[in-house]
Design a protein around this motif. Structure first.
Motif, PDB file in Angstrom:
ATOM      1  N   SER A   2      26.806  19.139 -26.343  1.00 41.71           N
ATOM      2  CA  SER A   2      28.092  18.473 -26.275  1.00 41.71           C
ATOM      3  C   SER A   2      28.818  18.660 -27.601  1.00 41.71           C
ATOM      4  O   SER A   2      28.185  18.663 -28.662  1.00 41.71           O
ATOM      5  CB  SER A   2      27.878  16.978 -26.008  1.00 41.71           C
ATOM      6  N   ALA A   3      30.119  18.813 -27.527  1.00 38.63           N
ATOM      7  CA  ALA A   3      30.917  18.853 -28.756  1.00 38.63           C
ATOM      8  C   ALA A   3      30.750  17.505 -29.462  1.00 38.63           C
ATOM      9  O   ALA A   3      30.687  16.465 -28.803  1.00 38.63           O
ATOM     10  CB  ALA A   3      32.376  19.114 -28.426  1.00 38.63           C
ATOM     11  N   PRO A   4      30.652  17.488 -30.795  1.00 41.58           N
ATOM     12  CA  PRO A   4      30.392  16.242 -31.526  1.00 41.58           C
ATOM     13  C   PRO A   4      31.371  15.110 -31.231  1.00 41.58           C
ATOM     14  O   PRO A   4      30.993  13.953 -31.269  1.00 41.58           O
ATOM     15  CB  PRO A   4      30.461  16.665 -32.991  1.00 41.58           C
ATOM     16  N   LYS A   5      32.596  15.420 -30.926  1.00 40.25           N
ATOM     17  CA  LYS A   5      33.590  14.367 -30.710  1.00 40.25           C
ATOM     18  C   LYS A   5      33.565  13.789 -29.289  1.00 40.25           C
ATOM     19  O   LYS A   5      34.264  12.845 -28.983  1.00 40.25           O
ATOM     20  CB  LYS A   5      34.979  14.884 -31.050  1.00 40.25           C
ATOM     21  N   LYS A   6      32.723  14.342 -28.416  1.00 42.37           N
ATOM     22  CA  LYS A   6      32.657  13.863 -27.034  1.00 42.37           C
ATOM     23  C   LYS A   6      31.559  12.812 -26.863  1.00 42.37           C
ATOM     24  O   LYS A   6      30.518  12.890 -27.488  1.00 42.37           O
ATOM     25  CB  LYS A   6      32.407  15.024 -26.080  1.00 42.37           C
ATOM     26  N   TRP A   9      27.398  14.062 -22.480  1.00 39.83           N
ATOM     27  CA  TRP A   9      26.685  15.325 -22.636  1.00 39.83           C
ATOM     28  C   TRP A   9      27.208  16.344 -21.648  1.00 39.83           C
ATOM     29  O   TRP A   9      27.639  15.988 -20.562  1.00 39.83           O
ATOM     30  CB  TRP A   9      25.184  15.119 -22.422  1.00 39.83           C
ATOM     31  N   GLY A  10      27.147  17.614 -22.009  1.00 32.79           N
ATOM     32  CA  GLY A  10      27.583  18.696 -21.136  1.00 32.79           C
ATOM     33  C   GLY A  10      26.525  19.026 -20.102  1.00 32.79           C
ATOM     34  O   GLY A  10      25.535  18.316 -19.936  1.00 32.79           O
ATOM     35  N   ASP A  36      38.125  21.313 -25.346  1.00 34.62           N
ATOM     36  CA  ASP A  36      37.498  20.442 -26.344  1.00 34.62           C
ATOM     37  C   ASP A  36      36.085  20.878 -26.698  1.00 34.62           C
ATOM     38  O   ASP A  36      35.551  20.492 -27.727  1.00 34.62           O
ATOM     39  CB  ASP A  36      37.453  18.991 -25.842  1.00 34.62           C
ATOM     40  N   ASP A  37      35.449  21.641 -25.824  1.00 35.71           N
ATOM     41  CA  ASP A  37      34.078  22.089 -26.055  1.00 35.71           C
ATOM     42  C   ASP A  37      33.997  23.438 -26.764  1.00 35.71           C
ATOM     43  O   ASP A  37      32.906  23.906 -27.066  1.00 35.71           O
ATOM     44  CB  ASP A  37      33.321  22.195 -24.725  1.00 35.71           C
ATOM     45  N   ILE A  44      22.934  18.454 -29.798  1.00 31.72           N
ATOM     46  CA  ILE A  44      21.946  18.977 -28.857  1.00 31.72           C
ATOM     47  C   ILE A  44      21.007  17.843 -28.454  1.00 31.72           C
ATOM     48  O   ILE A  44      20.561  17.071 -29.291  1.00 31.72           O
ATOM     49  CB  ILE A  44      21.093  20.103 -29.501  1.00 31.72           C
ATOM     50  N   ARG A  45      20.702  17.757 -27.178  1.00 26.63           N
ATOM     51  CA  ARG A  45      19.749  16.758 -26.680  1.00 26.63           C
ATOM     52  C   ARG A  45      18.771  17.454 -25.737  1.00 26.63           C
ATOM     53  O   ARG A  45      19.178  18.214 -24.860  1.00 26.63           O
ATOM     54  CB  ARG A  45      20.463  15.644 -25.935  1.00 26.63           C
TER      55      ARG A  45
END
Length: 70
Positions: A2-6, A9-10, A36-37, A44-45
């Motif tokens: 995921s982009a840090p500002k979101k 999670w993607g 945004d991504d 990362i997760r």
């Protein structure tokens, strides 16, 4: 990833769950991430099959060929 500002999670980048301490290879496709991504910096997760998880934030996936999660 995921982009840090979101806040959310993607999509999952792995085809199947991984066991704790196992290796999983995947090919990150920059073209899959737009708007945004877009970019190279992501949180990362990893979620393991036993319910545990690990997170890294932020990481430059364009400059990082391997990621170790503990």
């Amino acid at each position: 990833m995921s982009a840090p500002k979101k806040a959310d999670w993607g999509e999952n980048e792995l085809d199947d769950p991984i066991k704790d301490r196992e290796k999983a290879d995947f090919e990150w496709k920059r073209s899959d991430y737009k708007g945004d991504d877009a970019g190279c910096i992501f949180d990362i997760r990893a979620e393991y099959d036993d319910g545990k998880f690990a997170e890294l934030d932020p990481i430059d996936v364009c400059k990082t060929p391997a990621i170790n999660l503990k």
